[in-house]
Design an enzyme around this catalytic site. Sequence first.
Site, short mmCIF file in Angstrom:
data_model
loop_
_atom_site.label_atom_id
_atom_site.label_comp_id
_atom_site.label_asym_id
_atom_site.label_seq_id
_atom_site.Cartn_x
_atom_site.Cartn_y
_atom_site.Cartn_z
N GLU A 116 0.84 -1.19 0.00
CA GLU A 116 0.00 0.00 0.00
C GLU A 116 0.88 1.25 0.00
O GLU A 116 2.10 1.17 0.14
CB GLU A 116 -0.94 0.00 1.21
CG GLU A 116 -1.95 -1.14 1.16
CD GLU A 116 -2.89 -1.19 2.35
OE1 GLU A 116 -3.85 -1.97 2.29
OE2 GLU A 116 -2.66 -0.44 3.32
N HIS A 244 -8.87 9.93 4.03
CA HIS A 244 -8.56 8.87 3.07
C HIS A 244 -8.79 9.44 1.68
O HIS A 244 -9.82 10.06 1.42
CB HIS A 244 -9.45 7.64 3.31
CG HIS A 244 -8.92 6.41 2.66
ND1 HIS A 244 -8.95 6.22 1.30
CD2 HIS A 244 -8.34 5.30 3.18
CE1 HIS A 244 -8.41 5.05 1.01
NE2 HIS A 244 -8.02 4.47 2.13
N ARG A 292 -0.88 9.06 2.04
CA ARG A 292 -2.26 9.51 1.94
C ARG A 292 -2.42 11.03 1.99
O ARG A 292 -3.29 11.57 1.30
CB ARG A 292 -3.09 8.88 3.07
CG ARG A 292 -3.31 7.41 2.89
CD ARG A 292 -4.09 6.81 4.04
NE ARG A 292 -4.35 5.40 3.80
CZ ARG A 292 -4.96 4.60 4.67
NH1 ARG A 292 -5.36 5.09 5.82
NH2 ARG A 292 -5.17 3.33 4.38
N HIS A 353 -11.08 10.12 7.79
CA HIS A 353 -10.86 8.68 7.91
C HIS A 353 -10.28 8.28 9.26
O HIS A 353 -10.77 7.36 9.90
CB HIS A 353 -9.92 8.23 6.79
CG HIS A 353 -9.64 6.76 6.77
ND1 HIS A 353 -10.64 5.82 6.63
CD2 HIS A 353 -8.48 6.07 6.84
CE1 HIS A 353 -10.11 4.60 6.62
NE2 HIS A 353 -8.80 4.72 6.77
N ARG A 388 -0.58 8.89 9.36
CA ARG A 388 -0.54 7.45 9.56
C ARG A 388 -0.14 6.72 8.28
O ARG A 388 -0.72 6.94 7.22
CB ARG A 388 -1.90 6.94 10.01
CG ARG A 388 -1.97 5.42 10.20
CD ARG A 388 -3.31 5.02 10.76
NE ARG A 388 -4.38 5.19 9.80
CZ ARG A 388 -4.88 4.21 9.04
NH1 ARG A 388 -4.36 2.99 9.12
NH2 ARG A 388 -5.87 4.45 8.22
#
Length: 531
Positions: A116, A244, A292, A353, A388
């Site tokens: 990811e 997100h 992100r 998110h 994060r």
Amino acid sequence: MVHKYDILIIGAGVAGMSYALKVARAKKGKVCMICKAALDEANTSFAQGGVASVTNLKVDNFDKHIADTIIAGDYISDQKAVEQVVRNAPGQIAELVQWGVNFDRQADGQFDLHREGGHSEFRILHHADDTGAEIQRGLMEAVRACPDIEVKEHHFAVEIITQHHMGVRVTRRSPNIKCYGAYVLNPETEKVDTYLAKVTVLCTGGCGAVYMTTSNPVIATGDGIAMAYRAKATVADMEFVQFHPTVLHNPQETHPAYLITEAMRGYGGILKLPNGETFMEKYDERLSLAPRDIVARAIDKEMKIHGLDHVCLDVTHKDPDETRRHFPNIYQKCLSIGIDITTDYIPVRPAAHYMCGGVKVDLNGQTSIQRLYALGECSCTGLHGGNRLASNSLIEAVVYADAAARDTLAHIDLYDWNEQVPEWNDEGTMTNEEKVLITQSVKEVNQIMSNYVGIVRSDLRLHRAWDRLDMLYEETERLFKRVKASRDICELRNMINVGYLITRWALERKECRGLHFTTDYPLHAYDKKHE
């Protein structure tokens, strides 16, 4: 009514349930888990992507995972917290498997690992595209099978109990604040009961519901953070709200908006404008696999430049059968609104998110209030820093649940119940007949936070948010004192508290850093490089 438990757990996601299982097996007393909805409605259930852990030692190692986490966190993560999570992750994965959680495996029995955004290697364990739901299922079965854990669903924690409730003046500078349990609303009697506990653990999840569009369920109203803050616990890093980059753009669904997992970009999905043009090359050399915060800001900017309400994610170049196999739930969800992801672009947009900040804890999950722990998204361990790294949240929750369980078991024999705690006093209050006031105020909080404290901020917007939230706070506190406690007014209080904290921390950070991006202060060196 007064209830007495050795350990009181407020919240029932991966953090709460794994902690409960770890302390219950030690047979140190009665364990009670309070959850304000059904046991399967925790935020954990909505996590799609997976769990990050170093398992393929042929190509991966702890140092790589540590470096990826610190880079994504914009170099302000707590090094000790990062090392604790990364190095203890494989052991906790093994325990999840023992509890019955199934992760997808290859034909040879090895974990089927995804990659990811922000990760340098394939290290994401998953269960199709509903990993959180699978973890929740496995842990729920283990919890329900454990006779030493009492679960109370649809109960709502109103306040945690400290010396303040016995008439002692408590401030943020007061030494030795202690937690003695919580006041909890019973949905059957509509009364607030007193739950005395030797140890109390907040596992209440995040606060995405303070925004209009979020991937979080409606229950994510920041209850644990707000209760701890009112009890004078230390909070930290509240400005770092992760949006997100890709939730399904469906105007009929805002709470929760359907998540299009980061794993889909790791799989090869490409972000494009509706006309087919790519745009991530303008923002970051990692393209659609950038962290992100960068991707969310890029999408936000492109939407504003072109006057769009969404951009698109394209996986039409991938093998259709493979796409359906890897992402069966996303495929069916999109198909239900007329989108075949094997032939059509997926309309996506950013949504609130994850909260990187929260109640500040040490390496054992202990807050600044004695006998009070905080685990999972409501806590601030320092792991995430300013942003994060994808799939670090679930593993953080189980690693810190393990640390907190060990610390609890080492000290619980030193504690006793405080029998002097008074019961909840609601004399002179009335049943609230003005529900419309609460409903309207919730909408106002959502609008304030989305319009003024979103992906891109400015001092002017933040001050406006501050002023509006202050007015709502005064109105809501007056109403709270007049009426009997109910879940809806308590959630509104918590949302306003959390909105205030996000806004205050955002105003105090005089730079662009991680998830906090403001037009009033210059970019620091890292952001200039990727501007």
